[in-house]
Design a protein around this motif. Structure first.
Motif, PDB file in Angstrom:
ATOM      1  N   UNK A  88       0.811  -1.220   0.000  1.00  0.00           N
ATOM      2  CA  UNK A  88       0.000   0.000   0.000  1.00  0.00           C
ATOM      3  C   UNK A  88       0.845   1.271   0.000  1.00  0.00           C
ATOM      4  N   UNK A  89       2.158   1.133   0.136  1.00  0.00           N
ATOM      5  CA  UNK A  89       3.051   2.279   0.008  1.00  0.00           C
ATOM      6  C   UNK A  89       3.132   3.198   1.199  1.00  0.00           C
ATOM      7  N   UNK A  90       2.628   2.774   2.348  1.00  0.00           N
ATOM      8  CA  UNK A  90       2.720   3.606   3.548  1.00  0.00           C
ATOM      9  C   UNK A  90       2.649   2.731   4.789  1.00  0.00           C
ATOM     10  N   UNK A  91       3.131   3.263   5.902  1.00  0.00           N
ATOM     11  CA  UNK A  91       2.946   2.589   7.172  1.00  0.00           C
ATOM     12  C   UNK A  91       1.504   2.782   7.637  1.00  0.00           C
ATOM     13  N   UNK A  92       1.047   1.898   8.473  1.00  0.00           N
ATOM     14  CA  UNK A  92      -0.279   2.063   9.060  1.00  0.00           C
ATOM     15  C   UNK A  92      -0.261   3.233  10.038  1.00  0.00           C
ATOM     16  N   UNK A  93      -1.416   3.843  10.208  1.00  0.00           N
ATOM     17  CA  UNK A  93      -1.605   4.804  11.283  1.00  0.00           C
ATOM     18  C   UNK A  93      -2.277   4.082  12.451  1.00  0.00           C
ATOM     19  N   UNK A  94      -2.152   4.596  13.666  1.00  0.00           N
ATOM     20  CA  UNK A  94      -2.881   3.981  14.774  1.00  0.00           C
ATOM     21  C   UNK A  94      -4.382   3.888  14.517  1.00  0.00           C
ATOM     22  N   UNK A  95      -4.914   4.869  13.791  1.00  0.00           N
ATOM     23  CA  UNK A  95      -6.350   4.868  13.497  1.00  0.00           C
ATOM     24  C   UNK A  95      -6.741   3.717  12.575  1.00  0.00           C
ATOM     25  N   UNK A  96      -5.823   3.293  11.690  1.00  0.00           N
ATOM     26  CA  UNK A  96      -6.098   2.123  10.842  1.00  0.00           C
ATOM     27  C   UNK A  96      -6.372   0.897  11.702  1.00  0.00           C
ATOM     28  N   UNK A  97      -5.587   0.720  12.739  1.00  0.00           N
ATOM     29  CA  UNK A  97      -5.737  -0.442  13.609  1.00  0.00           C
ATOM     30  C   UNK A  97      -6.959  -0.267  14.513  1.00  0.00           C
ATOM     31  N   UNK A  98      -7.167   0.951  14.985  1.00  0.00           N
ATOM     32  CA  UNK A  98      -8.291   1.217  15.889  1.00  0.00           C
ATOM     33  C   UNK A  98      -9.624   0.891  15.229  1.00  0.00           C
ATOM     34  N   UNK A  99      -9.729   1.106  13.932  1.00  0.00           N
ATOM     35  CA  UNK A  99     -10.972   0.776  13.244  1.00  0.00           C
ATOM     36  C   UNK A  99     -11.287  -0.709  13.297  1.00  0.00           C
ATOM     37  N   UNK A 100     -10.265  -1.534  13.172  1.00  0.00           N
ATOM     38  CA  UNK A 100     -10.468  -2.977  13.270  1.00  0.00           C
ATOM     39  C   UNK A 100     -10.831  -3.376  14.694  1.00  0.00           C
ATOM     40  N   UNK A 101     -10.196  -2.736  15.671  1.00  0.00           N
ATOM     41  CA  UNK A 101     -10.534  -2.996  17.070  1.00  0.00           C
ATOM     42  C   UNK A 101     -11.988  -2.655  17.332  1.00  0.00           C
ATOM     43  N   UNK A 102     -12.441  -1.508  16.832  1.00  0.00           N
ATOM     44  CA  UNK A 102     -13.836  -1.101  17.025  1.00  0.00           C
ATOM     45  C   UNK A 102     -14.789  -2.109  16.391  1.00  0.00           C
ATOM     46  N   UNK A 103     -14.422  -2.640  15.230  1.00  0.00           N
ATOM     47  CA  UNK A 103     -15.259  -3.670  14.599  1.00  0.00           C
ATOM     48  C   UNK A 103     -15.345  -4.913  15.475  1.00  0.00           C
ATOM     49  N   UNK A 104     -14.202  -5.390  15.954  1.00  0.00           N
ATOM     50  CA  UNK A 104     -14.204  -6.607  16.770  1.00  0.00           C
ATOM     51  C   UNK A 104     -14.953  -6.409  18.083  1.00  0.00           C
ATOM     52  N   UNK A 105     -15.012  -5.175  18.567  1.00  0.00           N
ATOM     53  CA  UNK A 105     -15.753  -4.890  19.789  1.00  0.00           C
ATOM     54  C   UNK A 105     -17.248  -4.799  19.546  1.00  0.00           C
ATOM     55  N   UNK A 106     -17.655  -4.618  18.311  1.00  0.00           N
ATOM     56  CA  UNK A 106     -19.048  -4.296  17.994  1.00  0.00           C
ATOM     57  C   UNK A 106     -19.911  -5.539  17.798  1.00  0.00           C
TER      58      UNK A 106
END
Length: 248
Positions: free
Chosen positions: A209-227
């Protein structure tokens, strides 16, 4: 029905802090822990004022007992437990010592495991447990053997824990970030590179993807798994890496 409540270890910076903000914005009551006084103080200034910010060393079971007690007093119960505290310092085999090994496993394995054990009575039926692992646990990264082993131990536990928790419909899953632009990442790079931005740019070039992840990229997946949208997902690992690790 009581409001959703989340406890996030390692939640005063990086991925944990982004997850705290993401869950809070979705209406969760949130508690976070951090070890370093400066990180805890910054989180108290930058996170919403109703987020409970606690200083605790995850290696200390006494500290964990105190965290659980304070969360019980504030929230009563938990619907989400995000086990995110961790250390990741490159340690080549030829310079590894016992202290580095013990510290890494004390945080990444023992600390996370016993936080789950001690928080279990607070978890509601149908709650979500999420563990940060990382792609380094299953993909070769030079100097990463100790961190990989400590995270890999937790990853190996997840299928068994999923079955043990299933009677209460408690879900447990891993989120495995790729290279993510966090303070911990920058510190780790700085230990071996005089030019952190240049090294990070080189790392980004090797990611599809040509870039490092941001913390927000990971947080979105965490929010999904919590939902509730992930209510039927358990015992799994979700890799969030922008394609890193898919090719040799």
């Amino acid at each position: 029905m009581s409001a959703r409540a989340a406890l996030i270890t390692g939640g005063t910076s990086g991925i944990g802090k982004a997850a705290a903000q993401a869950l809070h914005s979705r209406g969760y009551r949130v508690a976070v822990t951090g070890q370093r006084p400066e990180s805890v103080a910054r989180a108290r200034e930058e996170l919403p004022e109703d987020v409970l910010v606690l200083q605790a060393d995850i290696r200390s079971l006494a500290d964990t007992d105190q965290v659980v007690s304070e969360v019980r007093n504030r929230f009563g119960s938990l619907t989400t437990l995000f086990l995110n505290a961790g250390v990741s310092r490159p340690v080549p085999l030829d310079v590894c010592d016992e202290a580095a090994y013990d510290e890494t496993f004390a945080v990444n394995t023992k600390g996370q495991y016993f936080t789950l054990v001690k928080a279990l009575p607070l978890l509601t039926d149908g709650a979500s447990v999420i563990i940060t692992v990382g792609i380094g646990a299953t993909r070769s990264l030079p100097g990463n053997s100790i961190a990989a082993g400590s995270h890999g131990a937790m990853l190996a536990m997840i299928p068994t824990l999923a079955l043990e928790l299933a009677p209460r419909r408690i879900r447990i899953n891993a989120v495995s970030p790729g290279f993510t632009d966090t303070p911990m990442t920058r510190t780790a790079i700085g230990a071996s590179s005089p030019d952190v931005p240049a090294t990070m740019a080189e790392m980004a070039e090797r990611i599809p993807f040509g870039r490092l992840a941001t913390p927000e990229d990971i947080a979105g997946t965490v929010a999904f798994l919590a939902s509730d949208e992930a209510a039927y997902v358990t015992g799994q690992e979700i890799v969030v890496s922008g394609g890193a690790g898919l090719s040799s």
